[in-house]
Design a protein around this motif. Sequence first.
Motif, PDB file in Angstrom:
ATOM      1  N   ALA A 258     -13.429 108.997 104.816  1.00  0.00           N
ATOM      2  CA  ALA A 258     -12.705 108.118 103.879  1.00  0.00           C
ATOM      3  C   ALA A 258     -12.250 106.857 104.598  1.00  0.00           C
ATOM      4  O   ALA A 258     -12.251 105.766 104.040  1.00  0.00           O
ATOM      5  CB  ALA A 258     -11.510 108.856 103.285  1.00  0.00           C
TER       6      ALA A 258
ATOM      7  N   GLY B 146     -10.479 102.111  99.445  1.00  0.00           N
ATOM      8  CA  GLY B 146      -9.046 101.782  99.457  1.00  0.00           C
ATOM      9  C   GLY B 146      -8.223 103.008  99.806  1.00  0.00           C
ATOM     10  O   GLY B 146      -8.706 103.919 100.460  1.00  0.00           O
TER      11      GLY B 146
ATOM     12  N   ASP C  71     -14.959 117.838  90.801  1.00  0.00           N
ATOM     13  CA  ASP C  71     -15.953 116.749  90.849  1.00  0.00           C
ATOM     14  C   ASP C  71     -17.187 117.194  91.626  1.00  0.00           C
ATOM     15  O   ASP C  71     -17.205 118.272  92.227  1.00  0.00           O
ATOM     16  CB  ASP C  71     -15.330 115.495  91.488  1.00  0.00           C
ATOM     17  CG  ASP C  71     -14.933 115.688  92.935  1.00  0.00           C
ATOM     18  OD1 ASP C  71     -15.804 116.055  93.746  1.00  0.00           O
ATOM     19  OD2 ASP C  71     -13.744 115.481  93.268  1.00  0.00           O
TER      20      ASP C  71
ATOM     21  N   GLY D 298     -16.961 115.682  98.740  1.00  0.00           N
ATOM     22  CA  GLY D 298     -16.415 116.927  99.299  1.00  0.00           C
ATOM     23  C   GLY D 298     -15.561 116.651 100.540  1.00  0.00           C
ATOM     24  O   GLY D 298     -15.501 115.525 101.042  1.00  0.00           O
TER      25      GLY D 298
ATOM     26  N   ILE E  82      -4.925 117.381 104.050  1.00  0.00           N
ATOM     27  CA  ILE E  82      -5.064 116.301 103.071  1.00  0.00           C
ATOM     28  C   ILE E  82      -3.794 116.021 102.258  1.00  0.00           C
ATOM     29  O   ILE E  82      -3.651 114.950 101.706  1.00  0.00           O
ATOM     30  CB  ILE E  82      -6.270 116.524 102.095  1.00  0.00           C
ATOM     31  CG1 ILE E  82      -6.167 117.907 101.468  1.00  0.00           C
ATOM     32  CG2 ILE E  82      -7.583 116.289 102.799  1.00  0.00           C
ATOM     33  CD1 ILE E  82      -7.207 118.152 100.392  1.00  0.00           C
TER      34      ILE E  82
ATOM     35  N   LYS F 208     -13.129 108.121  92.909  1.00  0.00           N
ATOM     36  CA  LYS F 208     -13.291 107.355  94.145  1.00  0.00           C
ATOM     37  C   LYS F 208     -14.312 107.996  95.082  1.00  0.00           C
ATOM     38  O   LYS F 208     -15.118 107.306  95.708  1.00  0.00           O
ATOM     39  CB  LYS F 208     -11.934 107.306  94.856  1.00  0.00           C
ATOM     40  CG  LYS F 208     -11.497 105.938  95.235  1.00  0.00           C
ATOM     41  CD  LYS F 208     -10.073 105.785  95.679  1.00  0.00           C
ATOM     42  CE  LYS F 208      -9.332 106.888  96.295  1.00  0.00           C
ATOM     43  NZ  LYS F 208      -7.952 106.542  96.656  1.00  0.00           N
TER      44      LYS F 208
ATOM     45  N   LEU G  30      -1.797 108.482 100.659  1.00  0.00           N
ATOM     46  CA  LEU G  30      -0.485 108.844 100.095  1.00  0.00           C
ATOM     47  C   LEU G  30      -0.608 109.604  98.769  1.00  0.00           C
ATOM     48  O   LEU G  30       0.300 110.321  98.377  1.00  0.00           O
ATOM     49  CB  LEU G  30       0.364 107.589  99.863  1.00  0.00           C
ATOM     50  CG  LEU G  30       0.953 106.929 101.111  1.00  0.00           C
ATOM     51  CD1 LEU G  30       1.658 105.642 100.745  1.00  0.00           C
ATOM     52  CD2 LEU G  30       1.925 107.865 101.812  1.00  0.00           C
ATOM     53  N   GLY G  31      -1.765 109.405  98.095  1.00  0.00           N
ATOM     54  CA  GLY G  31      -1.944 109.974  96.745  1.00  0.00           C
ATOM     55  C   GLY G  31      -1.668 111.467  96.683  1.00  0.00           C
ATOM     56  O   GLY G  31      -0.832 111.923  95.890  1.00  0.00           O
TER      57      GLY G  31
ATOM     58  N   ASN H 174      -8.977 110.139  92.646  1.00  0.00           N
ATOM     59  CA  ASN H 174      -9.706 110.561  93.847  1.00  0.00           C
ATOM     60  C   ASN H 174     -11.096 111.057  93.489  1.00  0.00           C
ATOM     61  O   ASN H 174     -12.075 110.742  94.170  1.00  0.00           O
ATOM     62  CB  ASN H 174      -8.952 111.688  94.563  1.00  0.00           C
ATOM     63  CG  ASN H 174      -7.838 111.159  95.437  1.00  0.00           C
ATOM     64  OD1 ASN H 174      -7.784 109.956  95.718  1.00  0.00           O
ATOM     65  ND2 ASN H 174      -6.954 112.022  95.868  1.00  0.00           N
TER      66      ASN H 174
END
Length: 339
Positions: free
Chosen positions: A291, A298, A268, A272, A281, A243, A302-303, A240
Amino acid sequence: MFHSARLKLTAWYLLIIMTISIMFSVIIYRDLSSEINRFEQLQRFRIERRLMETFPSPPPMPLPTANPELLGETRRRILLMLIIVNSGILVLSGGLGYVLSGLTLKPIKNMMDEQNRFISDASHELRTPLTSLKSAFEVFLRDKQPTTNDAKSLVKESIGDVNKLQSLTESLLELAQYEKPQEQITFKKISLPDVANQAIKKIKPIADQKHITITSKTKEISIKGNQYSLVDCIVILLDNAVKYSKEYTSITVVVGKTDGAAFLSVADHGAGIAQKDIPHIFDRFYRTDSARLKTTTGGYGLGLSIAKKIVDTHKGIIEAKSTLNRGSTFTVRLPVSFS
Ligand code: ADP
């Protein structure tokens, strides 16, 4: 369905309570009736004895007996009282049973609602690439003389959709795996810096593509856990971070210890997350509006729910701090125990 199940359960509660109550009432009625008979006989016996003592010869008048009407009235009163008590129990236990059955069924209802929501979300996500595949094939078939180039571009396009389907089903399977009872996951002593390094190694190739550097500051800390799933969890956080970050930025992974608990954080300098989105989230299929707009990133939302499930199985907590357009920090806190 919930309502009819609730009514059925209430009926069962009522049946059980009323059976017990009526059984006791019958016993009480029988005992009191025989007690009245006994009392009547005792009275008769006493009067007889007193009369015998007063008149040694046979009494001049017939012996007085207990008033049968009074005895019958007493029995009727007892019966009426028992009927009133049982009616009261029926009404009270009906009301209480209805409330209790609602409370009993509520968690099951919530679970079923969540499952239904999950199935409809998953079907919705599966339908999108399938529809796109179907329409691409239909367009191809309508073409009377398709060229080899047309066929190649169709296959190329289709592979993209197949990849999406594959990654979605893999995520769904992974999520299902962590829904299983905890006993099926083996825990042993593992080193957290090891976990962080393995995850960084896995993500490095995609970070390199965006020229993102990953630095780590780790202290040697061991915990009881499942190495494979914790590496998965950190891979999700790092994936993430890559990404949602621009090129030429940096990501920092820290492993440390505070207040007796181990922590592993991934920070990161990316897009944000808005404050209103942070509480959601970790929900399945939740994606922020920004997003969703960036289809290139992509993901199916679910992550983070998989990451949370993994942390939950380790009795830890996962939290996110973020400032929009500045970056995000995800921290996993895990208990340090070997029992
Ligand atoms: P996805 O597959 O969409 O990334 P996740 O469950 O991993 O799903 O994340 C849910 C949402 O949380 C994402 O859609 C994204 O909006 C937001 N998010 C997660 N991690 C980050 C991050 N490091 N920076 C910015 N947004 C993030």
